[in-house]
Design a protein around this motif. Structure first.
Motif, mmCIF file in Angstrom:
data_model
loop_
_atom_site.group_PDB
_atom_site.id
_atom_site.type_symbol
_atom_site.label_atom_id
_atom_site.label_comp_id
_atom_site.label_asym_id
_atom_site.label_seq_id
_atom_site.Cartn_x
_atom_site.Cartn_y
_atom_site.Cartn_z
ATOM 1 N N ARG A 17 -7.560 1.884 -7.222
ATOM 2 C CA ARG A 17 -8.136 3.135 -7.728
ATOM 3 C C ARG A 17 -9.652 3.039 -7.836
ATOM 4 O O ARG A 17 -10.376 3.945 -7.419
ATOM 5 C CB ARG A 17 -7.523 3.465 -9.092
ATOM 6 C CG ARG A 17 -8.075 4.731 -9.737
ATOM 7 C CD ARG A 17 -7.438 4.934 -11.109
ATOM 8 N NE ARG A 17 -8.028 6.045 -11.822
ATOM 9 C CZ ARG A 17 -7.663 7.303 -11.691
ATOM 10 N NH1 ARG A 17 -6.695 7.619 -10.850
ATOM 11 N NH2 ARG A 17 -8.249 8.261 -12.385
ATOM 12 N N LYS A 20 -11.347 3.011 -4.420
ATOM 13 C CA LYS A 20 -11.413 4.357 -3.843
ATOM 14 C C LYS A 20 -12.515 5.181 -4.503
ATOM 15 O O LYS A 20 -13.251 5.910 -3.825
ATOM 16 C CB LYS A 20 -10.063 5.060 -4.000
ATOM 17 C CG LYS A 20 -8.981 4.539 -3.066
ATOM 18 C CD LYS A 20 -7.693 5.334 -3.233
ATOM 19 C CE LYS A 20 -6.637 4.894 -2.231
ATOM 20 N NZ LYS A 20 -5.367 5.659 -2.390
ATOM 21 N N ARG A 24 -15.802 6.635 -2.591
ATOM 22 C CA ARG A 24 -16.111 8.067 -2.588
ATOM 23 C C ARG A 24 -17.515 8.315 -3.123
ATOM 24 O O ARG A 24 -18.266 9.127 -2.589
ATOM 25 C CB ARG A 24 -15.074 8.813 -3.423
ATOM 26 C CG ARG A 24 -15.098 10.324 -3.216
ATOM 27 C CD ARG A 24 -13.922 10.983 -3.907
ATOM 28 N NE ARG A 24 -12.651 10.627 -3.295
ATOM 29 C CZ ARG A 24 -11.665 9.987 -3.917
ATOM 30 N NH1 ARG A 24 -11.802 9.617 -5.180
ATOM 31 N NH2 ARG A 24 -10.538 9.720 -3.289
#
Length: 206
Positions: A17, A20, A24
């Motif tokens: 998590r 990611k 981003r």
């Protein structure tokens, strides 16, 4: 500017998590840097950044309050690093000003977005003076995040107030950012914060 990409946290240490989220955030920063370098800050919109990065506006605002923050790569203070823990427990030297200097150097050298992105942000900020004002405002806005760290370091019987020490930390960070920016991103964070501290000592003892 030849700064090597670096991160304060190794990839394997991050969960899926968090990896990611970091990817981003970095994609948004990179897209913003490309567009601002090509078109100028005023001509770039959040919508254009989102299209370039392939995300929604809602996702953008989950990471940044404004496009200026995306240019500057503003991220939460890295308060879970080895350097911050060392500072909180009285290190690395035991001298408060010297240890604040080391902490600022770690914030800028091991920035979560990497030194290469910091260098690009400095390069763009040199062309857009309002970004420096935004950087200072952002630091003041997030000063509360530093309070617990400062209070851990000072303890209950400290001769200094946590507000003064926190303000000094913010001043050193911003002044180092300005000095690094004026040098066009050349040199290292440690060199620039050392020069800022030397100037501060001279002013206070003059």
């Amino acid at each position: 500017m030849h700064l090597v990409q670096n991160s304060s946290v190794d990839e394997p240490a991050l969960g899926l998590r968090e990896r990611k989220k970091r990817a981003r955030r970095e994609a948004l920063i990179d897209a913003t840097h490309r567009l601002v370098a090509e078109h100028g800050l005023d001509a770039v919109t959040v919508e254009a950044i989102c299209e370039e990065a392939g995300v929604s506006a809602r996702t953008f605002f989950n990471y940044f309050e404004t496009k200026d923050d995306a240019v500057l790569g503003h991220t939460p203070w890295p308060l879970d690093s080895a350097a911050t823990e060392e500072f909180a427990t009285g290190g690395p030297t035991g001298n408060l000003l010297a240890d604040l200097q080391a902490l600022v150097s770690s914030f800028l050298t091991d920035a979560p977005i990497g030194r290469q992105r910091v260098a690009r942000a400095l390069e763009l900020a040199a062309k857009e003076p309002r970004l420096l004002a935004r950087h200072l405002a952002w630091m003041e806005q997030h000063k509360g995040q530093l309070s617990a760290l400062i209070e851990r370091r000072l303890g209950d019987d400290a001769p200094y107030s946590s507000e003064i020490v926190g303000s000094t930390l913010l001043f050193l960070t911003h002044a180092t950012f300005l000095r690094w920016d004026a040098a066009g991103g050349a040199g290292t964070a440690d060199e620039h914060v050392s020069a800022v501290v030397a100037d501060l000592r001279s002013i206070l003892t003059d």
